[in-house]
Write an enzyme that holds these catalytic residues in place. Structure first.
Site, PDB file in Angstrom:
ATOM      1  N   GLY A 285     -21.340  -9.720  28.552  1.00 18.21           N
ATOM      2  CA  GLY A 285     -21.171 -10.172  27.521  1.00 18.21           C
ATOM      3  C   GLY A 285     -21.527 -11.070  25.896  1.00 18.21           C
TER       4      GLY A 285
ATOM      5  N   LEU B 225     -26.469 -16.561  27.884  1.00 20.73           N
ATOM      6  CA  LEU B 225     -25.460 -17.819  27.721  1.00 20.73           C
ATOM      7  C   LEU B 225     -23.957 -17.603  28.415  1.00 20.73           C
ATOM      8  CD1 LEU B 225     -27.053 -19.706  24.444  1.00 20.73           C
ATOM      9  CD2 LEU B 225     -27.357 -19.565  26.583  1.00 20.73           C
TER      10      LEU B 225
ATOM     11  N   ASP C  26     -17.865  -6.531  26.586  1.00 20.06           N
ATOM     12  CA  ASP C  26     -17.544  -7.454  27.050  1.00 20.06           C
ATOM     13  C   ASP C  26     -15.619  -7.276  26.900  1.00 20.06           C
ATOM     14  OD1 ASP C  26     -18.963 -10.751  24.893  1.00 20.06           O
ATOM     15  OD2 ASP C  26     -16.408 -10.381  24.923  1.00 20.06           O
TER      16      ASP C  26
ATOM     17  N   LYS D 274       0.387  -1.056   0.334  1.00 17.92           N
ATOM     18  CA  LYS D 274       0.443   0.351  -0.269  1.00 17.92           C
ATOM     19  C   LYS D 274       0.552   1.110  -0.145  1.00 17.92           C
ATOM     20  CE  LYS D 274      -3.514   2.994   0.842  1.00 17.92           C
ATOM     21  NZ  LYS D 274      -2.438   3.969   0.552  1.00 17.92           N
TER      22      LYS D 274
END
Length: 868
Positions: free
Chosen positions: A624, A710, A646, A282
């Site tokens: 979470g 969960l 998180d 680049k």
């Protein structure tokens, strides 16, 4: 629409038409895309030329009568005039740089006095007329329109604001006397006043260009620039609709070309190892298209660069894509669109690259400084080989330009559909902002002054549609910086407010900086440091090449989406070594297979039902949140503000990508403002709570709900973690707020292991067609469920056959701890109870739900608690 020559001829015939002898015949040139900044630019330029001028005030009332505009106009202090205005012909210039320029031929005919009613449109006009020659006068008008009840409520006030200013109006002070925030319209018109028989189409084009040159001295170059883009587009696009967007100026070169995407870890994981891809460096240049058209050779980039001619003999067109170094006029090609008249856009990159080298040689034959970018085709998945390949590109010191990244090109797709990714070291990721000095006396705590610094606000551009879908709001002081006419456009400036740093738009500029006057300029900047609610920015350079773009009213630095996706490289750094070894920390990177379809649909249905219970709540926290698997459900539920927490930065980066994906591809009735916080939830509740409460706009009393799907098994290692979780929820919730947990039920898992006599280090399996579908490995020896600390290994649908360790959730103990910290149990329920409802929801999916699916689903449950 007539041709310009036909319109001029019709204008001249009107003066010989006896039926029009009592009519006023007008030929006017109007600019339809004028905002305050453009208006002010032209006004001040004409004043600076000391052109003779007059200022007039008028009130025109317009009433629709049988599809005709009947007008009563009072040019103060004269008497009322009554007339009707009838358009005859018009011609519109198509080039985007003409700002919607339209030539209009119309007649005004006197009519009898008529009575006004509530349907009338009132236009208050403050007009300055500049007599530029005997043939032309330029009229700049500030207009306030009122209708219906507004007329009686606001007419007197706006007469004072527009006409009776405290200071007598002159051309030199007019712009300082008018407040652009008062919702005015701005009109620029040129009226012909010469002899009709003397007018030509060339005269119209000349005076039109005179005004446009006042706005942009490079107007003629801009016209040629847009014509060059149209030429390129004609060989790339087949859709007439898309070509029309190019011709109208709604799309420019950037929208036309396939864009290089800043690559995140999540992107790379989808195709790692990148076997078959091509890589190149680049360069620190600008995107440019090199074109040989007839006898001309030029590059289309941020402007039009002429590189020379081929001589007398015209050549078949060649169009190359690449990077351009304007200072040295050097072109480095990385793709090809057309070679000697042969269109290559439908071929794969691996085929196009063969013609790229030929196209470069054509440029070189005319002494153009052109070179093909060095490409390596990746043929091995071995990390050591990949590392050598990437090093040979990125660390090569013999290139004639500085290298600031690596480009990866996917083979096998057409030019427009080729996926091209860009990797850059974190340090080389920069953003372009429109910088404005913060207005004084706002009394905003977040805008606290700092000695030795001046506070500036950083803005990017955004479409009105995306602004609404992301539920954004203008920052304090916005209305003092940008006039209402600019705010009402389809594309406007907005403070840079990424999901993880809502106050990233605050920039404290050192008084000692070598960059002195930065207000109103576009700056290229990089992030030096990220702290709680504060970003340390560094100026890389002033984008002088973008100052003309600002005057068009359609450019404000990077686009909001581009800016935040680039910002992700600061949020989740992607190291050079990970290009070879693969991204680290990619939890649950695998894809689910088809055998999980029904069971996954059942779990999704249950989570959807639970999240619908918090529909339309103001502030919701997801503990979470991962990469945002439930984001669509929150959007469907109409949650107004969502805070996702998180510790996985890569997952949060993916969540931000999903935010934009939902905004552009899915329809939701309500918009949700999304915030993300990178935070380990095992850390002290007090520290986490303080960070959440520092989120810009978060209510002092707390959120309405906390959801954790969960996840809480990660926090069942010991009693201290469970206590910490309960304290955190209490600190973050308002009184009466709810906690919603979904989790694997520890008591149900232990029961399953006992039923199947699974001992320590043994595995319970559920098979389907001899394939292990679900599995639990027992990693504890106790026969009874402990309060915390009992581990199991779980085979998950997306874990690629690997077991992931987690702790059993003793729900009775969890509820006990929460009750101790001021919560009441509202509901506890097994997922198996939802199976009958799932049958009603989708009979087809229910039919393919296996016994193994039902057994696995029965291991999970839902707990709801309320803060007392």
């Amino acid at each position: 629409m007539a041709s310009l020559d036909n319109l001029v001829a019709r204008y001249q015939r009107c003066f010989n038409d006896q039926s029009l002898k009592n009519s006023t015949i007008e030929l006017e040139i109007r600019f339809q895309q004028i905002n305050f900044l453009l208006f002010k630019t032209v006004y001040e330029a004409l004043v600076a030329q000391e052109i003779p001028s007059t200022i007039s005030h008028s009130i025109r009332c317009i009433k629709k009568v049988h599809h005709e505009n009947h007008c009563r106009e009072k040019i103060l202090p004269s008497e009322n005039l009554y007339f009707k205005k009838q358009p005859l012909m018009f011609f519109k210039f198509s080039e985007p740089a003409s700002l919607g320029c339209k030539v209009s031929l119309a007649i005004e005919q006197p009519i009898r006095k008529f009575i006004l009613d509530s349907s009338v449109l009132v236009r208050l006009k403050n007009r300055t007329t500049f007599r530029v020659s005997e043939l032309w006068k330029i009229e700049l008008t500030i207009v306030k329109q009122l209708m219906g009840s507004e007329v009686s409520a606001k007419l007197t006030a706006f007469k004072t604001l527009l006409f009776d200013t405290p200071e007598q109006q002159t051309t030199k002070n007019m712009m300082s006397l008018i407040n652009p925030d008062d919702e005015y319209l701005y009109e620029i018109e040129i009226e012909y006043t010469g002899k009709p028989e003397s007018l030509t189409a060339a005269d119209i084009i000349k005076i039109k260009n005179t005004v446009l040159t006042l706005i942009s001295p490079n107007h003629l170059m801009l016209t040629a620039y847009h014509q060059a883009i149209e030429f390129i587009a004609s060989h790339i696009l087949s859709s007439e609709i898309l070509l029309a967007r190019i011709k109208s100026g709604k799309w420019g070169l950037k929208r036309l070309l396939p864009q290089v995407k800043s690559m995140t870890k999540a992107d790379y994981m989808k195709f790692y190892p990148p076997v078959g891809y091509y890589i190149t460096d680049k360069a620190d240049g600008i995107r440019g298209i090199a074109v040989i058209q007839d006898t001309q050779i030029y590059v289309v980039a941020d402007q039009l660069y002429s590189l020379g001619t081929t001589g007398i003999e015209p050549l078949k067109p060649t169009i190359l894509d690449g990077e351009f170094m304007p200072e040295k006029k050097e072109f480095y090609g990385f793709d090809v669109i057309m070679y000697e008249g042969n269109l290559l856009t439908q071929q794969g990159f691996e085929t196009r690259i063969e013609s790229l080298s030929k196209g470069i040689k054509v440029l070189q034959a005319f002494n153009i400084k052109a070179e093909m970018k060095p490409f390596i085709s990746l043929t091995s998945a071995d990390p050591n080989v990949l590392l050598k390949n990437f090093e040979s590109i990125f660390k090569k010191k013999t290139r004639p330009y500085s290298i600031d990244g690596i480009i990866l090109v996917e083979p096998g797709n057409s030019y427009l559909n080729t996926n091209t990714f860009k990797w850059k070291p974190t340090w080389d990721n920069t953003l372009d902002f429109l910088v404005r000095k913060c207005p004084e006396s706002l009394n905003v705590p977040e805008y606290a002054p700092k000695k030795g610094f001046s506070l500036h606000l950083l803005f990017v551009g955004i479409s009105g549609e995306l602004f609404k879908k992301l539920a954004l709001n203008w920052c304090p002081g916005y209305t003092k910086l940008f006039p209402v006419t600019q705010r009402n456009q389809n594309y406007f400036p907005v403070q840079f407010q990424p999901s993880d740093f809502p106050l990233a738009f605050l920039y404290y500029h050192p008084d000692t900086s070598s960059f002195s006057d930065i207000d109103g300029k576009v700056l290229e900047m990089r992030c030096l440091k990220r702290e709680i609610n504060h970003v340390s920015w560094e100026i890389v350079k002033i984008r002088e090449d973008r100052q003309q773009d600002l005057k068009t009213g359609g450019y404000f630095g990077n686009d909001f989406k581009t800016a935040e996706l680039t910002w992700l490289n600061y949020m989740d750094p992607f190291s050079f070594e990970e290009l070879a070894k693969g991204p680290s920390g990619m939890y649950f990177a695998g894809a689910k297979t088809g055998i999980y379809r029904a069971q996954t649909a059942l779990i999704s249905f249950i989570k959807q039902e639970i999240i619908q219970k918090i529909s339309h709540q103001s502030w919701v926290i997801d503990l979470g949140i991962g990469k945002g698997q439930d984001l669509g459900r929150y959007l469907d539920a109409g949650v107004r503000h969502l805070v996702g927490i998180d510790k996985d930065q890569t997952a949060l980066a993916e969540l931000v990508y999903r935010k934009f994906s939902h905004a552009t591809t899915r329809q939701h009735k309500h918009a949700t403002n999304i915030y993300v916080l990178h935070q380990d939830l095992a850390e002290p509740a007090k520290e986490i709570s303080e960070k959440v409460h520092q989120i810009y706009g978060f209510p002092k009393e707390g959120a309405s709900s906390i959801v954790s799907n969960l996840f809480i098994h990660y926090l069942m290692k010991n009693t201290q973690q469970v206590e910490n979780l309960a304290v955190l929820c209490h600190k973050l919730l308002q009184p009466g707020g709810m906690v919603w947990f979904t989790t694997m039920l520890g008591e149900r898992v232990l029961e399953l292991l006992h039923e199947n006599r699974i001992e320590l280090n043994e595995v319970w399996e559920a098979r389907e067609n001899e394939v292990v579908k679900f599995a639990i490995k027992r990693l504890f020896k106790e026969d009874i469920l402990q309060e915390t600390g009992q581990e199991i290994g779980v085979l998950l649908p997306f874990s690629n056959g690997d077991f992931y360790n987690e702790y059993l959730v003793n729900t009775a103990f969890l509820i006990k701890i929460f009750k101790h910290h001021g919560f009441s149990l509202v509901q506890k329920q097994s997922f198996k109870d939802w199976i009958p409802e799932f049958q009603n929801f989708s009979k087809s999916l229910y039919k393919i739900l296996t016994e193994a699916d039902k057994t696995w689903t029965s291991l999970f449950g839902f707990i709801c608690l309320r803060k007392n």
